[in-house]
Design a protein around this motif. Structure first.
Motif, short mmCIF file in Angstrom:
data_model
loop_
_atom_site.label_atom_id
_atom_site.label_comp_id
_atom_site.label_asym_id
_atom_site.label_seq_id
_atom_site.Cartn_x
_atom_site.Cartn_y
_atom_site.Cartn_z
N ARG A 277 0.84 -1.21 0.00
CA ARG A 277 0.00 0.00 0.00
C ARG A 277 0.87 1.26 0.00
NH1 ARG A 277 -3.29 -3.13 3.51
NH2 ARG A 277 -2.38 -2.15 5.37
N ALA A 278 1.96 1.22 0.78
CA ALA A 278 2.87 2.36 0.81
C ALA A 278 3.49 2.60 -0.57
CB ALA A 278 3.96 2.13 1.86
N LEU A 279 3.85 1.49 -1.25
CA LEU A 279 4.44 1.60 -2.58
C LEU A 279 3.46 2.25 -3.55
CD1 LEU A 279 6.60 0.95 -4.71
CD2 LEU A 279 5.59 -1.34 -4.89
N GLU A 280 2.19 1.83 -3.50
CA GLU A 280 1.20 2.41 -4.40
C GLU A 280 0.99 3.90 -4.09
OE1 GLU A 280 0.09 0.93 -7.00
OE2 GLU A 280 1.16 -0.91 -6.45
N GLU A 281 1.01 4.25 -2.81
CA GLU A 281 0.88 5.66 -2.44
C GLU A 281 2.06 6.46 -2.97
OE1 GLU A 281 -1.30 7.60 -0.89
OE2 GLU A 281 -2.80 6.02 -0.70
N MET A 282 3.26 5.87 -2.87
CA MET A 282 4.46 6.56 -3.35
C MET A 282 4.40 6.75 -4.86
SD MET A 282 7.37 4.70 -1.00
CE MET A 282 8.75 5.53 -1.79
#
Length: 360
Positions: A304-309
């Motif tokens: 999820r953090a990767l997609e946000e980034m």
């Protein structure tokens, strides 16, 4: 050392000039006046060069046959220039193969291998076979340089090409991806790196490089870079972190990141906790670092953090472009005016302090 060749003598491998050379270039109705002119000019040069070679004593029946073949190909081709370009490329490859053949023989002798060159197109990459009871390196005659590269690395350090000793370590570098499975040479042996090269890299040893006994003792996966035998060693396993070259202190205007001793702006690594797994199980996390700050994320949270980034990077691109456009009107101030302004501000603050002290 003898060289076996399934189709012809190794020293007699000439250029494989066959119909594929002129595939699609055979003479036909499409041949124009320009092609006729190019062919005549190229054939004239070929005949002049052939005559000069004969005059200095370089002539031979084989050279005469080669000359006739080239002339016939040029004369019949729709694109004579393409034929000559292809012949030149083949000549370069042939010269390279001829130059590498002695080196290949020497490397085979070092390893106790026989050598067999072949024209068989089924043979793709060089390989080791047992022929007449002897281990034999089998390679294409038109790819001697490729065979040399494959044979040369056997028993040598991947980094410096020096011959390996018993201290050599597995090529499983700490900065490789976690999914890295190691590399094997043409004999099926693991590719290794000499210890001086490993030490010079400055990278920590991986569990794979420390060996199977180490991995069994500490329950390490191959990519773990933790030294579990060191005092106060971690009770988890971590991969070598990926990180930005940009240091956190370079962009932190608060100065707080200076306490991080040059930590990267962003970093991430895989960490596995499996101490007493029968009691506490096994847990895999992604440790996401931002300077002195650290987030311990589950793989799902890290995703999820990767997609946000990814989304943020797109928006950041827009912001940066906007800033670059606006910054075209930026300018430097006048240092003398700035000095006078600071002095006036200092006087104002001093007056305020004096008034407070008098009131007290």
């Amino acid at each position: 050392m003898s060289i076996m060749d399934t189709n012809s003598t190794a020293g007699e491998h000439l250029i494989p000039l066959a119909s594929p050379l002129v595939n699609g270039t055979a003479k036909g109705s499409a041949r124009g006046e320009q092609s006729e002119t190019d062919a005549a000019r190229i054939i004239l040069h070929l005949e002049q060069n052939h005559a000069e070679a004969n005059a200095v004593g370089l002539g031979s029946p084989e050279l005469d046959a080669f000359q006739r073949l080239i002339v016939s190909l040029v004369a019949e081709a729709d694109d004579p220039k393409a034929v000559i370009a292809h012949v030149a490329e083949l000549l370069c490859d042939h010269a390279e193969n001829k130059a590498y053949l002695p080196k290949l023989i020497q490397e085979c002798e070092r390893l106790g291998l026989a050598l067999q060159l072949t024209d068989d197109t089924v043979v793709d990459l060089p390989e080791i076979r047992i022929i007449d009871g002897r281990r034999t390196a089998v390679a294409r005659a038109d790819e001697v340089a490729v065979a040399y590269d494959d044979v040369h690395v056997v028993g040598r350090c991947l980094t410096c090409s020096g011959e390996l000793d018993d201290t050599a370590l597995l090529h499983f570098p700490a900065n490789a991806l976690v999914s890295f499975r190691g590399v094997q040479d043409m004999t099926g042996a693991d590719v290794k790196v000499c210890r001086p090269c490993v030490e010079a890299s400055g990278l920590p040893l991986t569990a794979a490089q420390r060996g199977p006994e180490w991995m069994l003792r500490w329950g390490c996966p191959p990519w773990c870079v933790d030294d579990h035998a060191a005092p106060c060693a971690a009770e988890f396993h971590s991969a070598f972190p990926v990180q930005t070259k940009l240091r956190d202190a370079a962009i932190d205007s608060s100065g707080y990141s200076g306490y991080g001793n040059g930590l990267p702006w962003l970093s991430a690594q895989v960490v596995v906790s499996n101490d007493k797994p029968q009691a506490y199980g096994r847990r895999t996390q992604v440790w996401l670092g931002y300077g002195v700050h650290l987030g311990e994320l589950t793989p799902a949270e890290a995703r999820r953090a990767l997609e946000e980034m990814r989304g943020f990077v797109n928006r950041l691109e827009h912001v940066v472009k906007q800033a670059e456009e606006i910054a075209r009107d930026d300018f430097e101030g006048d240092p003398e005016i700035a000095r006078l302004d600071r002095e006036a501000e200092d006087r104002r603050i001093q007056v305020i302090r004096s008034s407070l002290e008098h009131a007290a």
